[in-house]
Write an enzyme that holds these catalytic residues in place. Structure first.
Site, PDB file in Angstrom:
ATOM      1  N   ASN A 159     -12.279  10.950  -1.612  1.00  0.00           N
ATOM      2  CA  ASN A 159     -12.890  10.163  -2.681  1.00  0.00           C
ATOM      3  C   ASN A 159     -13.027   8.713  -2.220  1.00  0.00           C
ATOM      4  O   ASN A 159     -12.103   8.158  -1.622  1.00  0.00           O
ATOM      5  CB  ASN A 159     -12.024  10.237  -3.940  1.00  0.00           C
ATOM      6  CG  ASN A 159     -11.953  11.647  -4.507  1.00  0.00           C
ATOM      7  OD1 ASN A 159     -12.975  12.324  -4.608  1.00  0.00           O
ATOM      8  ND2 ASN A 159     -10.763  12.106  -4.859  1.00  0.00           N
ATOM      9  N   CYS A 190       0.571   3.326   3.229  1.00  0.00           N
ATOM     10  CA  CYS A 190       1.204   2.626   4.362  1.00  0.00           C
ATOM     11  C   CYS A 190       2.719   2.783   4.274  1.00  0.00           C
ATOM     12  O   CYS A 190       3.388   2.990   5.291  1.00  0.00           O
ATOM     13  CB  CYS A 190       0.837   1.144   4.369  1.00  0.00           C
ATOM     14  SG  CYS A 190      -0.802   0.779   5.040  1.00  0.00           S
ATOM     15  N   CYS A 231       0.855  -1.196   0.000  1.00  0.00           N
ATOM     16  CA  CYS A 231       0.000   0.000   0.000  1.00  0.00           C
ATOM     17  C   CYS A 231       0.889   1.244   0.000  1.00  0.00           C
ATOM     18  O   CYS A 231       1.714   1.423   0.902  1.00  0.00           O
ATOM     19  CB  CYS A 231      -0.927  -0.007   1.210  1.00  0.00           C
ATOM     20  SG  CYS A 231      -1.821   1.553   1.409  1.00  0.00           S
ATOM     21  N   HIS A 264      -6.216   3.726   0.489  1.00  0.00           N
ATOM     22  CA  HIS A 264      -5.881   3.953   1.908  1.00  0.00           C
ATOM     23  C   HIS A 264      -6.523   5.298   2.221  1.00  0.00           C
ATOM     24  O   HIS A 264      -6.230   6.299   1.549  1.00  0.00           O
ATOM     25  CB  HIS A 264      -4.351   3.973   2.076  1.00  0.00           C
ATOM     26  CG  HIS A 264      -3.867   4.242   3.477  1.00  0.00           C
ATOM     27  ND1 HIS A 264      -2.966   3.401   4.138  1.00  0.00           N
ATOM     28  CD2 HIS A 264      -4.116   5.257   4.334  1.00  0.00           C
ATOM     29  CE1 HIS A 264      -2.690   3.907   5.328  1.00  0.00           C
ATOM     30  NE2 HIS A 264      -3.386   5.037   5.473  1.00  0.00           N
ATOM     31  N   HIS A 275      -7.734   8.828   2.871  1.00  0.00           N
ATOM     32  CA  HIS A 275      -7.002  10.095   2.883  1.00  0.00           C
ATOM     33  C   HIS A 275      -7.976  11.231   2.642  1.00  0.00           C
ATOM     34  O   HIS A 275      -8.994  11.065   1.970  1.00  0.00           O
ATOM     35  CB  HIS A 275      -5.879  10.114   1.841  1.00  0.00           C
ATOM     36  CG  HIS A 275      -6.297   9.724   0.459  1.00  0.00           C
ATOM     37  ND1 HIS A 275      -6.505   8.412   0.093  1.00  0.00           N
ATOM     38  CD2 HIS A 275      -6.571  10.466  -0.644  1.00  0.00           C
ATOM     39  CE1 HIS A 275      -6.874   8.365  -1.188  1.00  0.00           C
ATOM     40  NE2 HIS A 275      -6.925   9.597  -1.654  1.00  0.00           N
ATOM     41  N   HIS A 301      -3.892   1.217   8.335  1.00  0.00           N
ATOM     42  CA  HIS A 301      -4.498   1.033   7.012  1.00  0.00           C
ATOM     43  C   HIS A 301      -6.011   0.909   7.129  1.00  0.00           C
ATOM     44  O   HIS A 301      -6.533  -0.018   7.744  1.00  0.00           O
ATOM     45  CB  HIS A 301      -3.945  -0.211   6.317  1.00  0.00           C
ATOM     46  CG  HIS A 301      -4.531  -0.376   4.939  1.00  0.00           C
ATOM     47  ND1 HIS A 301      -4.032   0.305   3.843  1.00  0.00           N
ATOM     48  CD2 HIS A 301      -5.594  -1.080   4.498  1.00  0.00           C
ATOM     49  CE1 HIS A 301      -4.761   0.003   2.782  1.00  0.00           C
ATOM     50  NE2 HIS A 301      -5.730  -0.834   3.158  1.00  0.00           N
ATOM     51  N   ASP A 338       0.598  16.678  -1.732  1.00  0.00           N
ATOM     52  CA  ASP A 338       0.246  15.804  -2.847  1.00  0.00           C
ATOM     53  C   ASP A 338       1.287  15.946  -3.959  1.00  0.00           C
ATOM     54  O   ASP A 338       1.737  17.047  -4.267  1.00  0.00           O
ATOM     55  CB  ASP A 338      -1.145  16.166  -3.381  1.00  0.00           C
ATOM     56  CG  ASP A 338      -1.730  15.073  -4.269  1.00  0.00           C
ATOM     57  OD1 ASP A 338      -2.713  14.435  -3.863  1.00  0.00           O
ATOM     58  OD2 ASP A 338      -1.188  14.864  -5.383  1.00  0.00           O
TER      59      ASP A 338
HETATM   60  P1  5GP Z   1      -7.344   9.836  -4.754  1.00  0.00           P
HETATM   61  O1  5GP Z   1      -7.244   9.858  -6.248  1.00  0.00           O
HETATM   62  O2  5GP Z   1      -7.240   8.421  -4.235  1.00  0.00           O
HETATM   63  O3  5GP Z   1      -8.482  10.590  -4.177  1.00  0.00           O
HETATM   64  O4  5GP Z   1      -6.057  10.621  -4.221  1.00  0.00           O
HETATM   65  C1  5GP Z   1      -4.771  10.087  -4.266  1.00  0.00           C
HETATM   66  C2  5GP Z   1      -3.811  11.241  -4.331  1.00  0.00           C
HETATM   67  O5  5GP Z   1      -2.509  10.745  -4.049  1.00  0.00           O
HETATM   68  C3  5GP Z   1      -3.729  11.919  -5.698  1.00  0.00           C
HETATM   69  O6  5GP Z   1      -4.086  13.297  -5.570  1.00  0.00           O
HETATM   70  C4  5GP Z   1      -2.283  11.715  -6.119  1.00  0.00           C
HETATM   71  O7  5GP Z   1      -1.747  12.838  -6.794  1.00  0.00           O
HETATM   72  C5  5GP Z   1      -1.584  11.464  -4.796  1.00  0.00           C
HETATM   73  N1  5GP Z   1      -0.391  10.624  -4.895  1.00  0.00           N
HETATM   74  C6  5GP Z   1      -0.247   9.477  -5.628  1.00  0.00           C
HETATM   75  N2  5GP Z   1       0.970   8.961  -5.439  1.00  0.00           N
HETATM   76  C7  5GP Z   1       1.617   9.790  -4.573  1.00  0.00           C
HETATM   77  C8  5GP Z   1       2.937   9.775  -4.012  1.00  0.00           C
HETATM   78  O8  5GP Z   1       3.751   8.886  -4.243  1.00  0.00           O
HETATM   79  N3  5GP Z   1       3.246  10.789  -3.172  1.00  0.00           N
HETATM   80  C9  5GP Z   1       2.366  11.807  -2.873  1.00  0.00           C
HETATM   81  N4  5GP Z   1       2.794  12.759  -2.045  1.00  0.00           N
HETATM   82  N5  5GP Z   1       1.122  11.841  -3.385  1.00  0.00           N
HETATM   83  C10 5GP Z   1       0.756  10.852  -4.226  1.00  0.00           C
HETATM   84 ZN    ZN Z   2      -2.418   1.447   3.556  1.00  0.00          ZN
END
Ligand code: 5GP
Ligand code: ZN
Length: 112
Positions: free
Chosen positions: A85, A6, A3, A96, A98, A45, A29
Site C-alpha cells: 500500500n 525501523c 519509525c 516504511h 513493506h 528506511h 503481521d
Molecule cells: P499498511 O497498512 O501500512 O499497508 O500495513 C501495515 C501493517 O503493519 C498492518 O497490516 C498492521 O497490522 C501491521 N502492524 C502494525 N503495527 C505492527 C506491529 O507492531 N507489529 C507487527 N508485526 N505488525 C504491525
Molecule cells: Zn523506517
C-alpha cells in the site's frame, strides 16, 4: 528513531520473525488479514514504493527473491497475494516500505 518498522528491524520492538538477513526482515503481521499474513521489509528506511529509485534495484530484487522463498517454505502453492500500500488513499498506515504476503484463503479481486 520513531519509525515502527525501523525499530522492529533494529530488534528494539519484538516481532515474530520468520526470516532475517543484512538487508531484509520478514515477520508475521500483528493483525492478520488472512490465515497467513507475513510482512517483508527492507532494513533501510524507505518511506514507500513511491520513493524507490534505480539505486534500489538490487534491494528490491533481493526482497522478491526472499518472498519467493518464503512462499515455497510456507506452502503457498495454491496461490498468494503480494501487496504494498502506498499513501493515504491506499491505506498505508506504516510509512516504511513493506510487502504484505497474504495466503490461506481465496482473495477477492478487485480489492476494496
Ligand atoms: P499498511 O497498512 O501500512 O499497508 O500495513 C501495515 C501493517 O503493519 C498492518 O497490516 C498492521 O497490522 C501491521 N502492524 C502494525 N503495527 C505492527 C506491529 O507492531 N507489529 C507487527 N508485526 N505488525 C504491525
Ligand atoms: Zn523506517
Amino acid at each position: 528513531m520513531d519509525c515502527l518498522f525501523c525499530n522492529i528491524a533494529a530488534g528494539e520492538i519484538p516481532a515474530k520473525t520468520i526470516y532475517e538477513d543484512d538487508l531484509v526482515m520478514a515477520f508475521y503481521d500483528i493483525a492478520p488479514a488472512a490465515p497467513v499474513h507475513i510482512l517483508v521489509i527492507p532494513k533501510p528506511h524507505i518511506p514507500s514504493a513511491a520513493a524507490l529509485t534505480e539505486k534500489d534495484a538490487a534491494l528490491v530484487g533481493h526482497i522478491f527473491a526472499v518472498i519467493a522463498r518464503l512462499a515455497r517454505e510456507h506452502g503457498f502453492e495454491e496461490g498468494f497475494r503480494i501487496v504494498s500500500n502506498v499513501g493515504a488513499l491506499a491505506g498505508q498506515s506504516v510509512p516504511h516500505l513493506h510487502f504484505h504476503l497474504l495466503s490461506g484463503r481465496a482473495l477477492a479481486w478487485p480489492p476494496g
